[in-house]
Design an enzyme around this catalytic site. Sequence first.
Site, PDB file in Angstrom:
ATOM      1  N   HIS A  65       1.106  -0.992   0.153  1.00 32.12           N
ATOM      2  CA  HIS A  65       0.036  -0.083   0.124  1.00 32.12           C
ATOM      3  C   HIS A  65       0.850   1.368  -0.225  1.00 32.12           C
ATOM      4  CE1 HIS A  65       0.538  -0.011   4.484  1.00 32.12           C
ATOM      5  NE2 HIS A  65       0.390   1.305   4.280  1.00 32.12           N
ATOM      6  N   ASP A 110       0.473  -7.561   2.071  1.00 31.39           N
ATOM      7  CA  ASP A 110       0.600  -6.210   1.969  1.00 31.39           C
ATOM      8  C   ASP A 110       2.416  -6.153   1.897  1.00 31.39           C
ATOM      9  OD1 ASP A 110       0.629  -3.443   2.074  1.00 31.39           O
ATOM     10  OD2 ASP A 110       0.040  -3.167   4.005  1.00 31.39           O
ATOM     11  N   SER A 204       4.294   3.242   7.887  1.00 31.34           N
ATOM     12  CA  SER A 204       4.142   2.223   6.926  1.00 31.34           C
ATOM     13  C   SER A 204       5.222   1.820   5.957  1.00 31.34           C
ATOM     14  CB  SER A 204       2.810   2.431   6.018  1.00 31.34           C
ATOM     15  OG  SER A 204       1.727   2.563   6.954  1.00 31.34           O
TER      16      SER A 204
END
Length: 258
Positions: A65, A110, A204
């Site tokens: 992502h 992910d 992230s």
Amino acid sequence: MVLIRVLANLVMLHLSYGEKSSELVIGGRPCNINQHRSLALLYNSSGFLCGGTLINQQWVLSAAHCDMENMQIYLGLHNFSLPNMDQKRRVAEEKFFCLSNKSYTKWDKDIMLIKLNRRVKTSTHIAPLSLPSNPPRLRSVCRIMGWGSITSPRETLPYVPHCANIMILRYWVCRAIYGSLPAKSRTLCAGVPRRRIGSCLGDSGGPLICNGQIQGIASWGSDPCVNHGAPGVYTKVFDYNDWIQSIIAGNTAATCPP
């Protein structure tokens, strides 16, 4: 000169930061300049910010992502306002995902593998991190790091990356808090019970490091960050070892575990 201009833009981003980004370390402390030699910063001109991990001289591991247009990758960076002599800027030559359409969920796949356009040399502030030889043990103390927000819900980005120690928790702890999680997934649950310590916006894609190996990739968590001590969810790197090593070896048709 180009690198100096880009760093100036990053400084301006910090000065004017509003309500965008992707996940930072809450409850941590500024990292020592030599504590994060494998940490990469992923950035583009729109202000999108993520972390990553150098796993060899030409490959960076991050979260799916965190994919972005016009991605720039910085290595050896410590202070946005004071460049290191050995820091490097690279772009992505190729990006690899578990599925060709970059499909992933909050609990599956992910992960993004980035091939740099040019290799980087190990130096004072740059060094790759090893892939895991075994999965992490329950209650292992591991380290997270990143340039993510140090406050939440209001976002405050630091000039240097922040580090914090968190613990590998039982998967059911995350499942009890985040009801959407399935009975099993290729993720790790990590945090500090009853303490507000964990990843946040801008972190992230960054590493969860246990015993000198990358065991997790920061994926997602609560909103606000670490709300009431809620743990974070990290992609379990060990489960993707074969896929990562196959891609690096040139087998670009390799598939991720189901």
